[in-house]
Design a protein around this motif. Sequence first.
Motif, PDB file in Angstrom:
ATOM      1  N   ASP A  96       0.844  -1.182   0.000  1.00 23.94           N
ATOM      2  CA  ASP A  96       0.000   0.000   0.000  1.00 23.94           C
ATOM      3  C   ASP A  96       0.890   1.245   0.000  1.00 23.94           C
ATOM      4  O   ASP A  96       2.057   1.196   0.380  1.00 23.94           O
ATOM      5  N   TRP A  97       0.307   2.377  -0.398  1.00 32.31           N
ATOM      6  CA  TRP A  97       1.083   3.608  -0.452  1.00 32.31           C
ATOM      7  C   TRP A  97       1.665   3.985   0.908  1.00 32.31           C
ATOM      8  O   TRP A  97       2.726   4.618   0.968  1.00 32.31           O
ATOM      9  N   THR A  98       1.002   3.587   1.990  1.00 33.71           N
ATOM     10  CA  THR A  98       1.508   3.918   3.323  1.00 33.71           C
ATOM     11  C   THR A  98       2.810   3.193   3.620  1.00 33.71           C
ATOM     12  O   THR A  98       3.567   3.613   4.509  1.00 33.71           O
ATOM     13  N   GLU A  99       3.085   2.126   2.874  1.00 30.33           N
ATOM     14  CA  GLU A  99       4.342   1.399   3.010  1.00 30.33           C
ATOM     15  C   GLU A  99       5.336   1.774   1.915  1.00 30.33           C
ATOM     16  O   GLU A  99       6.528   1.947   2.173  1.00 30.33           O
ATOM     17  N   SER A 100       4.839   1.898   0.685  1.00 31.43           N
ATOM     18  CA  SER A 100       5.761   2.161  -0.423  1.00 31.43           C
ATOM     19  C   SER A 100       6.316   3.579  -0.393  1.00 31.43           C
ATOM     20  O   SER A 100       7.461   3.807  -0.816  1.00 31.43           O
ATOM     21  N   LEU A 101       5.543   4.539   0.104  1.00 31.65           N
ATOM     22  CA  LEU A 101       6.035   5.921   0.131  1.00 31.65           C
ATOM     23  C   LEU A 101       7.226   6.088   1.069  1.00 31.65           C
ATOM     24  O   LEU A 101       8.273   6.602   0.647  1.00 31.65           O
ATOM     25  N   PRO A 102       7.152   5.671   2.327  1.00 33.68           N
ATOM     26  CA  PRO A 102       8.355   5.804   3.167  1.00 33.68           C
ATOM     27  C   PRO A 102       9.525   4.957   2.669  1.00 33.68           C
ATOM     28  O   PRO A 102      10.681   5.349   2.832  1.00 33.68           O
ATOM     29  N   ALA A 103       9.243   3.815   2.040  1.00 35.89           N
ATOM     30  CA  ALA A 103      10.333   2.983   1.534  1.00 35.89           C
ATOM     31  C   ALA A 103      11.073   3.655   0.392  1.00 35.89           C
ATOM     32  O   ALA A 103      12.256   3.344   0.141  1.00 35.89           O
ATOM     33  N   ALA A 104      10.434   4.591  -0.304  1.00 35.48           N
ATOM     34  CA  ALA A 104      11.032   5.241  -1.472  1.00 35.48           C
ATOM     35  C   ALA A 104      11.671   6.582  -1.155  1.00 35.48           C
ATOM     36  O   ALA A 104      12.162   7.259  -2.072  1.00 35.48           O
ATOM     37  N   VAL A 105      11.697   6.981   0.099  1.00 35.40           N
ATOM     38  CA  VAL A 105      12.173   8.322   0.442  1.00 35.40           C
ATOM     39  C   VAL A 105      13.577   8.583  -0.097  1.00 35.40           C
ATOM     40  O   VAL A 105      13.847   9.633  -0.697  1.00 35.40           O
ATOM     41  N   GLY A 106      14.491   7.646   0.085  1.00 34.60           N
ATOM     42  CA  GLY A 106      15.864   7.858  -0.359  1.00 34.60           C
ATOM     43  C   GLY A 106      15.956   8.047  -1.860  1.00 34.60           C
ATOM     44  O   GLY A 106      16.644   8.966  -2.350  1.00 34.60           O
ATOM     45  N   THR A 107      15.278   7.205  -2.610  1.00 39.78           N
ATOM     46  CA  THR A 107      15.295   7.320  -4.066  1.00 39.78           C
ATOM     47  C   THR A 107      14.671   8.632  -4.519  1.00 39.78           C
ATOM     48  O   THR A 107      15.206   9.316  -5.413  1.00 39.78           O
TER      49      THR A 107
END
Length: 269
Positions: free
Chosen positions: A51-62
């Motif tokens: 879900d976006w609530t998981e994928s958004l924080p996971a993508a912060v560095g990129t």
Amino acid sequence: MEHSLIVSQGRVADRTGGALVGARLAGDALSALLGVDAQVVGAPSAPVEDDWTESLPAAVGTLRELRSALSAGLDAGTVPVLATNTCAASLATLPEVAARYPDAVVLWIDAHGDFNTPDTTGSGYLGGMVLAAACGLWDSGHGAGLDPTRVAIVGARDIDPAERELLDSAGVRTLSPAASTPDAVREFVGDRPVWIHVDWDVLEPGYIPAAYRVPDGLLPHQVAAIFAALPADAVRGVELAEFEAGEPDIPEHLSIELILEAFQHLIRT
């Protein structure tokens, strides 16, 4: 005009495995065409049905690295070209574009509106919320500032009812494939600078594979004609997203050739 080239290789909400490969292949081909070395951002990782609530924080560095790379390219006076895996990568780029070119228009060439919010999304997919975030309808943590009345969705044909209400109320222009003529797009752009985003699912399936296929799309020569209608000196940057490599029925080298053939209309002299 000199170009810079950025290739996204970090997962940004990828739910399939082919878009990272597609971005790399497209980046290699664009590097050879433009005669510039690519700046590669991020490292590949496996797709996840999150879900976006998981994928958004996971993508912060990129996302932060993508915005930094874009900023550096603009500071250097280049026209950035980005080969990205998902539309969600534009969470990083569009706020920078809005800050640098507040008078620019954005051509969002995509079968989808990508204008859902956390309150309207049915899928929870981050890529379906990116344009709404850039226009300030929800806070992604990566900025906003894009004027929705300066956005046109070209080739739109798969838009959720709640999303349609948001698009209409915000003043986003939507053009169906039949209405996405070179003249109509050129009229919308006018004399303003333009930022171009392409999700290859805008095409009729069978040419350039994309993860989310929608029938009755544009044909490659129609996208090329839209590009050819734009003043080359008005283009401030180009994002090419969602080429899903690995489709067994569509040879990758043919898809790459179609990408390059369309793109070349933006770098004519």
